[in-house]
Design a protein around this motif. Structure first.
Motif, short mmCIF file in Angstrom:
data_model
loop_
_atom_site.label_atom_id
_atom_site.label_comp_id
_atom_site.label_asym_id
_atom_site.label_seq_id
_atom_site.Cartn_x
_atom_site.Cartn_y
_atom_site.Cartn_z
N GLY A 192 -16.25 31.89 71.01
CA GLY A 192 -16.15 32.30 69.62
C GLY A 192 -15.28 31.35 68.84
N GLU A 193 -15.04 31.69 67.58
CA GLU A 193 -14.20 30.87 66.72
C GLU A 193 -12.74 31.30 66.86
OE1 GLU A 193 -13.31 30.01 61.99
OE2 GLU A 193 -15.11 31.13 62.55
N LEU A 194 -11.87 30.35 67.12
CA LEU A 194 -10.43 30.62 67.21
C LEU A 194 -9.91 30.86 65.80
CD1 LEU A 194 -7.87 30.77 68.97
CD2 LEU A 194 -7.62 28.31 68.64
N ILE A 195 -9.48 32.09 65.52
CA ILE A 195 -9.12 32.44 64.14
C ILE A 195 -7.63 32.68 63.90
CG2 ILE A 195 -11.40 33.33 63.55
CD1 ILE A 195 -10.24 36.18 63.96
N GLU A 196 -6.85 32.92 64.96
CA GLU A 196 -5.45 33.23 64.71
C GLU A 196 -4.63 33.05 65.98
OE1 GLU A 196 -2.74 37.05 63.21
OE2 GLU A 196 -4.92 37.18 63.12
N PHE A 197 -3.41 32.54 65.80
CA PHE A 197 -2.41 32.53 66.85
C PHE A 197 -1.34 33.55 66.49
CE2 PHE A 197 -3.87 28.06 67.52
CZ PHE A 197 -4.16 28.16 68.87
N ASN A 198 -0.66 34.09 67.49
CA ASN A 198 0.45 35.01 67.26
C ASN A 198 1.69 34.17 66.94
OD1 ASN A 198 2.45 36.93 67.24
ND2 ASN A 198 1.92 37.81 69.22
N GLU A 199 1.90 33.90 65.66
CA GLU A 199 2.97 33.00 65.24
C GLU A 199 4.36 33.54 65.55
OE1 GLU A 199 2.27 31.70 61.24
OE2 GLU A 199 0.28 30.95 61.74
N ALA A 200 4.49 34.85 65.77
CA ALA A 200 5.78 35.43 66.14
C ALA A 200 6.30 34.82 67.44
CB ALA A 200 5.68 36.94 66.27
N LEU A 201 5.40 34.33 68.27
CA LEU A 201 5.79 33.78 69.56
C LEU A 201 6.51 32.44 69.44
CD1 LEU A 201 2.63 34.63 71.68
CD2 LEU A 201 4.74 35.95 71.43
N GLU A 202 6.35 31.75 68.30
CA GLU A 202 7.05 30.48 68.12
C GLU A 202 8.56 30.68 68.18
OE1 GLU A 202 4.29 27.54 65.58
OE2 GLU A 202 5.07 29.24 64.44
N GLY A 214 -9.79 27.45 63.99
CA GLY A 214 -11.02 27.27 63.24
C GLY A 214 -12.15 26.66 64.05
N ASP A 215 -11.86 26.18 65.25
CA ASP A 215 -12.88 25.56 66.09
C ASP A 215 -13.64 26.62 66.88
OD1 ASP A 215 -11.89 23.15 65.21
OD2 ASP A 215 -11.29 22.43 67.19
N ASP A 216 -14.85 26.28 67.25
CA ASP A 216 -15.63 27.12 68.15
C ASP A 216 -15.23 26.81 69.59
OD1 ASP A 216 -17.08 28.62 66.34
OD2 ASP A 216 -18.72 27.18 66.23
N LEU A 217 -14.99 27.85 70.34
CA LEU A 217 -14.60 27.72 71.74
C LEU A 217 -15.72 28.24 72.63
CD1 LEU A 217 -11.05 29.34 71.44
CD2 LEU A 217 -11.59 26.89 71.45
N VAL A 218 -15.80 27.68 73.81
CA VAL A 218 -16.71 28.16 74.83
C VAL A 218 -15.86 28.89 75.87
CG1 VAL A 218 -18.34 27.45 76.63
CG2 VAL A 218 -18.32 26.27 74.43
N GLN A 219 -16.41 29.96 76.42
CA GLN A 219 -15.70 30.72 77.45
C GLN A 219 -15.16 29.74 78.50
OE1 GLN A 219 -18.22 33.48 79.60
NE2 GLN A 219 -16.51 34.89 79.86
#
Length: 129
Positions: A77-87, A50-55
């Protein structure tokens, strides 16, 4: 030799990115990077959802049998999702670095930042060094 899909853009820090059909940037690490790391044992997602990231911001880390490595945002941009399958299956990054092993998604602020990244040929020249 690593496989480099030509539709992707590459960061010098070994992340790849493309814009999906929803306009989001899908990010992973290259085949070269996963081969260099060796078998992944775990991924550590940050608290940045949900945070804004800088390149260039650090987003997460991966740990392999050889070492740990930080993963960076190839575009802002805004971090909107992680690939939770990787956990449960971090090995997906090794098995499918350009498919099921994607790491996270960003809602980009400016897709023109992709122009600052490397093409597949430029990235290949970098890793061939």
């Amino acid at each position: 030799m690593s496989v480099l899909p030509s539709h992707l853009k590459y960061a010098e820090t070994h992340e790849w990115v493309y814009i999906d059909e929803d306009g989001n940037a899908v990010v992973g690490i290259t085949d070269f990077a996963q081969e260099s790391l060796g078998e992944l044992m775990s991924v550590t997602f940050s608290e940045l959802l949900g945070d804004d990231l800088v390149q260039g911001d650090e987003v997460m880390s991966v740990e392999s049998v050889k070492s740990a490595s930080d993963i960076f945002a190839p575009i802002s941009g805004e971090l909107i999702e992680f690939n939770e399958a990787l956990e449960d299956e971090p090995e997906l990054v090794n098995e499918e670095p350009y498919d099921g092993g994607w790491l996270f998604k960003i809602a980009p602020h400016d897709v023109d930042e992709l122009e600052n990244l490397l093409s597949d040929e430029e990235y290949q020249a970098q890793i061939d060094g």
